[in-house]
Design a protein around this motif. Structure first.
Motif, PDB file in Angstrom:
ATOM      1  N   GLU A   1       2.068   1.974  -3.394  1.00 24.41           N
ATOM      2  CA  GLU A   1       1.259   2.628  -4.284  1.00 24.41           C
ATOM      3  C   GLU A   1       1.430   4.032  -4.116  1.00 24.41           C
ATOM      4  O   GLU A   1       0.740   4.758  -5.046  1.00 24.41           O
TER       5      GLU A   1
ATOM      6  N   ASP B   1       3.889   5.907  -3.995  1.00 23.24           N
ATOM      7  CA  ASP B   1       4.882   6.409  -4.904  1.00 23.24           C
ATOM      8  C   ASP B   1       5.496   7.689  -4.184  1.00 23.24           C
ATOM      9  O   ASP B   1       5.485   8.631  -4.910  1.00 23.24           O
TER      10      ASP B   1
ATOM     11  N   ARG C   1       0.893  -1.331   0.014  1.00 24.81           N
ATOM     12  CA  ARG C   1      -0.120  -0.094   0.134  1.00 24.81           C
ATOM     13  C   ARG C   1       1.010   1.462  -0.077  1.00 24.81           C
ATOM     14  O   ARG C   1       0.361   2.338  -0.547  1.00 24.81           O
TER      15      ARG C   1
END
Length: 404
Positions: free
Chosen positions: A156, A158, A153
């Protein structure tokens, strides 16, 4: 003695070895402000006890408590606090991480955000946190699925300007296999990782190899930090951690797993504050120190808070100003150690300094017990014993060229 009744993390054949070496990671000005510092982790209720002793050039604050966001905002924008400032959501105190919900942050959605993780990060940024920290649930010893879900998670997002909080049960550091598995996951994180250890009393003293495995973790996980801890804050910093945080009170020096009650020494009622005995590198109740010395002269403290006006046997109750004075003394001593440690060249020299310091402290137990004619009056903590056995070596020295 090693407790072999505790469960081990389930092995995962695809992650028992770390991935290929991770290249240089993006750096931010905020991360550089945190680097090489040891922060003080404290509740908002006790902040006033210790804030004046925090060295703004080498330290900072990690705020905990239900009003930590509000207090951080006041510190940053009304009081002009300029040192590094983090907010720990401490969700791990009340909820475990699960594969379905690794960030169990209980908060009402807003018009613009309905994801609890992103909402928590936004709140911290708006309050002036140097970097926001994920509201990760407690990662139990066997739950590699929850750890993987949390890591995925965060990937994700980033966003390397997010601290991934990794509140793990200390059993992850029990043996080589589980430590390698943990390292493999954490090496995937693009930004800093704040490791926090869970377990009753003295987690790192629980397993014979836990200290060495922590050093391995710090050496091999880029931008690894260690928060909510005690002596390990110095040991990890000496071993190359990006930054650390020392708990201002016993509650913030380890994690008690959700659903468990903190264990204490029931034979010794807590009627006085915990006091850091510098020569012994350990906390003792002020009342205990006073009883051990009896009519003998206790050492006078010349830290920046006591300034030669108080002896270590002065903190005998939780009344009046004594708890605040004890907390200020503790942090002032920690800042002295921090200034000395950070003046030493990073790498082997720092590891040697820390190792020598721990060995010297162990030797002082016999010296002080003999001076008060009470063999065994003061006893070293298991974690100090572990650090005093963790001699520095080239293999554990931080790789400075790959961590910047």
């Amino acid at each position: 003695m090693t407790d072999r009744s505790a469960p081990l993390p389930r092995p995962r054949s695809d992650l028992t070895e770390p991935p290929d070496a991770v290249g240089a990671r993006p750096q931010s000005d905020s991360m550089e402000r945190l680097r090489d510092r040891m922060l003080i982790q404290v509740s908002t209720a006790r902040l006033g006890y210790v804030q004046a002793q925090v060295d703004p050039r080498r330290s900072g604050l990690v705020l905990c408590g239900t009003d930590a966001v509000k207090k951080a905002s006041a510190l940053r924008f009304r009081e002009g606090f300029t040192a590094p400032l983090l907010i720990d959501p401490a969700v791990y105190e009340v909820s475990p991480a699960t594969e379905e919900n690794p960030f169990p942050y209980d908060v009402e959605p807003t018009l613009f955000l309905d994801d609890p993780l992103e909402l928590s990060l936004a709140e911290q940024r708006d309050a002036g946190a140097t970097l926001p920290m994920t509201p990760t649930g407690y990662i139990r010893a066997e739950d590699s699925d929850a750890l993987r879900a949390a890591v995925m998670r965060v990937l994700e997002l980033d966003d390397p300007a997010v601290i991934f909080a990794a509140p793990i049960d200390v059993s992850w550091l029990r043996d080589e296999e589980s430590t390698r598995q943990l390292i493999a996951y954490l090496q995937m994180i693009k930004g800093p990782t704040a490791i926090m250890l869970g377990g009753q009393m003295d987690p790192l003293g629980r397993y014979a190899k836990a200290v060495n495995h922590l050093r391995q973790l710090v050496a091999e996980v880029p931008e690894a930090a260690l928060l909510r801890t005690d002596l390990a804050a110095f040991g990890a910093l000496a071993s190359g951690a990006s930054f650390t945080a020392f708990g201002a009170s016993s509650r913030y020096r380890h994690i008690v797993a959700p659903g468990e009650t903190a264990q204490t020494n029931k034979r010794v009622p807590i009627r006085s504050p915990h006091v850091l005995f510098p020569e012994l590198m350990a906390f003792f109740l002020g009342e205990t120190i006073a009883k051990r010395y009896g009519g003998a002269d206790a050492p006078v403290c010349f830290c920046a808070s006591c300034e030669g006006n108080l002896a270590l046997d002065a903190f005998t109750s939780n009344r009046d100003k004594l708890p605040a004075a004890a907390a200020a003394h503790n942090v002032a001593v920690l800042m002295e150690w921090l200034r000395t440690l950070t003046s030493v060249e990073p790498g082997m020299a720092r590891q040697q300094w820390w190792y020598d310091r721990c060995r010297k402290a162990l030797d002082q137990y016999d010296v002080i017990n003999t001076s008060i004619r009470q063999p065994g009056a003061f006893k070293s903590r298991p974690q100090l014993d572990r650090w005093a056995l963790a001699a520095p070596d080239e293999a554990s020295a931080p790789r400075s060229d790959s961590r910047r």
